[in-house]
Motif scaffolding. Structure first.
Motif, short mmCIF file in Angstrom:
data_model
loop_
_atom_site.label_atom_id
_atom_site.label_comp_id
_atom_site.label_asym_id
_atom_site.label_seq_id
_atom_site.Cartn_x
_atom_site.Cartn_y
_atom_site.Cartn_z
N ASN A 1 0.84 -1.20 0.00
CA ASN A 1 0.00 0.00 0.00
C ASN A 1 0.87 1.25 0.00
O ASN A 1 1.82 1.37 0.78
N GLY A 2 0.55 2.20 -0.88
CA GLY A 2 1.30 3.45 -0.97
C GLY A 2 0.63 4.55 -0.16
O GLY A 2 -0.61 4.57 -0.01
N LEU A 3 1.43 5.48 0.38
CA LEU A 3 0.89 6.57 1.20
C LEU A 3 -0.09 7.44 0.40
O LEU A 3 -1.10 7.90 0.93
N LEU A 4 0.21 7.67 -0.88
CA LEU A 4 -0.62 8.56 -1.70
C LEU A 4 -1.45 7.78 -2.72
O LEU A 4 -1.96 8.34 -3.68
N GLU A 5 -1.61 6.50 -2.46
CA GLU A 5 -2.33 5.65 -3.42
C GLU A 5 -3.80 6.08 -3.57
O GLU A 5 -4.36 6.02 -4.67
N ASN A 6 -4.41 6.51 -2.48
CA ASN A 6 -5.83 6.93 -2.54
C ASN A 6 -6.03 8.20 -3.36
O ASN A 6 -7.17 8.56 -3.68
N PHE A 7 -4.94 8.89 -3.68
CA PHE A 7 -5.04 10.11 -4.51
C PHE A 7 -4.74 9.81 -5.97
O PHE A 7 -4.50 10.72 -6.76
N ASP A 8 -4.74 8.49 -6.32
CA ASP A 8 -4.51 8.04 -7.70
C ASP A 8 -3.17 8.52 -8.25
O ASP A 8 -3.06 8.92 -9.42
N VAL A 9 -2.15 8.52 -7.39
CA VAL A 9 -0.80 8.88 -7.83
C VAL A 9 -0.14 7.64 -8.43
O VAL A 9 -0.02 6.61 -7.76
N SER A 10 0.25 7.71 -9.70
CA SER A 10 0.89 6.58 -10.36
C SER A 10 2.37 6.47 -9.95
O SER A 10 2.94 7.42 -9.38
N LEU A 11 2.97 5.34 -10.28
CA LEU A 11 4.38 5.12 -9.94
C LEU A 11 5.27 6.15 -10.65
O LEU A 11 6.21 6.68 -10.05
N GLU A 12 4.95 6.44 -11.90
CA GLU A 12 5.74 7.43 -12.66
C GLU A 12 5.59 8.83 -12.06
O GLU A 12 6.57 9.57 -11.93
N GLU A 13 4.35 9.19 -11.67
CA GLU A 13 4.12 10.50 -11.05
C GLU A 13 4.88 10.60 -9.72
O GLU A 13 5.48 11.64 -9.41
N ALA A 14 4.85 9.52 -8.94
CA ALA A 14 5.57 9.52 -7.66
C ALA A 14 7.07 9.71 -7.87
O ALA A 14 7.74 10.45 -7.14
N GLN A 15 7.59 9.04 -8.89
CA GLN A 15 9.02 9.15 -9.21
C GLN A 15 9.38 10.59 -9.59
O GLN A 15 10.40 11.13 -9.13
N ASN A 16 8.54 11.22 -10.41
CA ASN A 16 8.79 12.60 -10.82
C ASN A 16 8.73 13.56 -9.64
O ASN A 16 9.53 14.50 -9.54
N MET A 17 7.78 13.33 -8.72
CA MET A 17 7.64 14.19 -7.54
C MET A 17 8.90 14.11 -6.66
O MET A 17 9.43 15.14 -6.22
N VAL A 18 9.37 12.88 -6.44
CA VAL A 18 10.56 12.69 -5.59
C VAL A 18 11.79 13.32 -6.24
O VAL A 18 12.59 13.99 -5.58
N MET A 19 11.96 13.12 -7.57
CA MET A 19 13.12 13.68 -8.26
C MET A 19 13.07 15.21 -8.25
O MET A 19 14.10 15.88 -8.11
N THR A 20 11.85 15.78 -8.40
CA THR A 20 11.71 17.24 -8.35
C THR A 20 12.15 17.77 -6.98
O THR A 20 12.84 18.79 -6.88
N ALA A 21 11.75 17.07 -5.93
CA ALA A 21 12.14 17.47 -4.57
C ALA A 21 13.66 17.42 -4.41
O ALA A 21 14.27 18.31 -3.81
#
Length: 540
Positions: A489-509
């Motif tokens: 289970n992912g922390l932001l899974e309920n917000f329909d965040v895809s694996l690619e979107e999560a990767q982009n968010m982390v890299m942006t940070a």
């Protein structure tokens, strides 16, 4: 035993005989003899001496020499094999560091112990050479079929004579309850060849999917010639198997070619595999279509494919359920192995019930949050709206297509949805700040206040904390445990965040924090794009 002229030729004859018997290079046997004679000489002259033996490959004459090396004075340790520049001047002209002085010494008489030691050295070197030869012969045969004779069975494992060595067919690599007697002929797949201290180990298999693929390659000329390709194989060894094939020639039917005239080709494979039933399936790039083929002989009503989760929901008529699942789940398990997907099978009634529950859940959401009556809420759900965000921020034209919705109604609907979302965001932000979230995370554009609240509840309170997250921790995913895919289970899974979107968010940070150079990141992306293009061109 002294190395005299009488037995000099006998050395060469012995080396030749041993090499012929063990099928190794005679030079290796002579080298072993040289080493054994040198060891015997050291026991006579002194273990610290550097004694070397050279056997003439034509005459068999053995020359014993003592070698001394010139070293620095402060590095002199072994007085028998080393000397300084000053000492070397007695034997050499203009000696330099690293030079060697070689002088011949008399041959030695070999006593009983020295002869036995020499024999052991020779045998050891011959065994090593024999193992190297076996490994070199079989290392390139991994992934092929080999024929052999059964030598014996040990604790359920079968030892197979494969000509130049022995191979092992482990108990768990046999089909069902196969048993073999000595001298039985056996055909196996060479699964692995390893170089180990006790010699090369050749591991065989009859349960491997690749074994079936290689058998079809032997029986079907079109596969051998590359006209037909085996894309996937799944087996329940000894019971049932599925094999997916594709033809690169439109005039050739891949399934028919593999079956053969009156089933002759597939029957030959079935006989080798102890009567294993084989379903031959046409491969298709379209995953849902391929899955429908893979579940044969069951009929499928509907396929819902979740590409990100690599999971498929298959709907079948009630009377087809047991056929689709198969005995003890065999059919669906093999289809899952063949496609590499998790498959959930349900009846049409179960799917209808689930859709009805989802419909009622979304209807209640809109009734409770937007203060709508049941009929109007059902209209929204019927048009495909599933969340407040969709209602609040969708293009107004999409609301106007609903019966009874005019411009004023659409404005009112969106205003109510936006008010609810703003209230939720405000409450979430207050709660997150109460938990100690820093401004760096709140002001990160990629996160909504509700996302920040969820992260804060899990102890992620700064942009640095967020940047250390893995993409699957945020978006969720699947892990294989004991052959079973387990949901993470992912922390932001309920917000329909895809694996690619999560990767982009982390890299942006990480870029914002200066942990990653954006120019290097762009260079990596360009390299990946070029690689993808090359692969695409190669595939075309």
């Amino acid at each position: 035993m002294a190395i005299t002229s009488a037995n000099q030729l006998e050395l060469l004859q012995t080396a030749e005989a041993v090499a012929r018997e063990k099928m190794i290079d005679p030079g290796l046997v002579i080298e072993a003899m040289e080493e054994s004679l040198a060891r015997a000489a050291k026991s006579r002259y002194g273990a610290d001496m550097d004694i070397r033996v050279d056997i003439d490959r034509k005459t068999g004459r053995a020359v014993f020499t003592r070698v001394r090396t010139v070293v620095e004075e402060d590095e002199l340790e072994n007085y028998q094999a080393e000397f300084t520049v000053e000492q070397a001047r007695q034997y050499m002209e203009d000696p330099k560091i690293g030079d060697t002085f070689v002088e011949e010494v008399p041959p030695v008489e070999m006593g009983r112990i020295a002869a036995q030691s020499a024999k052991q050295v020779i045998l050891q070197r011959v065994r090593e050479a024999e193992r190297d030869r076996q490994y070199e012969e079989f290392k390139d045969r991994a992934g092929t079929i080999i024929n052999g004779l059964v030598k014996r069975e040990e604790y359920g494992n079968v030892i197979v004579d494969v000509g130049a060595g022995e191979a092992i067919l482990r108990r768990n690599e046999k089909i069902g309850r196969e048993s073999y007697r000595p001298n039985d002929r056996i055909r196996c797949y060479v699964k692995d060849v390893r170089r180990e201290p006790r010699g090369p180990q050749i591991f065989l298999s009859r349960t491997s999917p690749e074994f079936m693929a290689e058998l079809f390659k032997m029986e079907v000329p079109e596969i051998y010639d590359g006209i037909i390709d085996i894309k996937a194989v799944a087996r329940d060894p000894g019971s049932r198997a599925k094999i997916a094939v594709i033809s690169y020639d439109n005039s050739i039917d891949p399934v028919g070619a593999c079956v053969g005239m009156r089933g002759s080709r597939v029957q030959a494979v079935v006989n080798e595999l102890q009567g294993e039933k084989i379903d031959i399936i046409p491969w298709n790039e379209d995953i849902p279509t391929f899955l429908v083929n893979a579940l044969q002989p069951a009929e499928v009503s509907k396929v819902v494919f979740d590409e990100e989760a690599e999971r498929v929901e298959v709907v079948v008529p009630e009377e087809q359920l047991s056929l689709a699942i198969g005995r003890r789940g065999q059919n669906v398990r093999l289809a899952s192995q063949l496609t590499g997907l998790d498959i959930d099978i349900m009846t049409e009634a179960e799917e209808s019930k689930r859709r009805q529950e989802e419909f009622e859940k979304r209807t209640k959401l809109f009734m409770d949050t937007l203060d709508l009556d049941e009929f109007f809420a059902q209209l929204l759900v019927s048009e495909g709206f599933s969340s407040l965000e969709e209602v609040a921020y969708v293009e107004q034209a999409e609301l106007l297509v609903i019966d009874g919705v005019d411009e004023d109604t659409a404005n009112e609907l969106q205003a109510r949805a936006q008010d609810v979302l703003e209230a939720r965001n405000k409450a979430a932000l207050e709660n997150a700040r109460a938990l100690g979230v820093e401004d760096s995370l709140v002001e990160f554009d990629a996160l909504t206040p509700q996302m920040v609240e969820v992260l804060a509840n899990d102890g992620i309170k700064t942009l640095e904390d967020f940047a250390t997250c893995a993409d699957w921790e945020l978006a969720g995913g699947y892990t294989t445990v004991d052959g079973q895919r387990v949901k993470d289970n992912g922390l932001l899974e309920n917000f329909d965040v895809s694996l690619e979107e999560a990767q982009n968010m982390v890299m942006t940070a990480r870029v914002l924090l200066g942990w990653v150079d954006p120019e290097e990141l762009e260079a990596e992306d360009e390299t990946e794009d070029e690689s993808d293009e090359q692969q695409h061109e190669a595939g075309a």
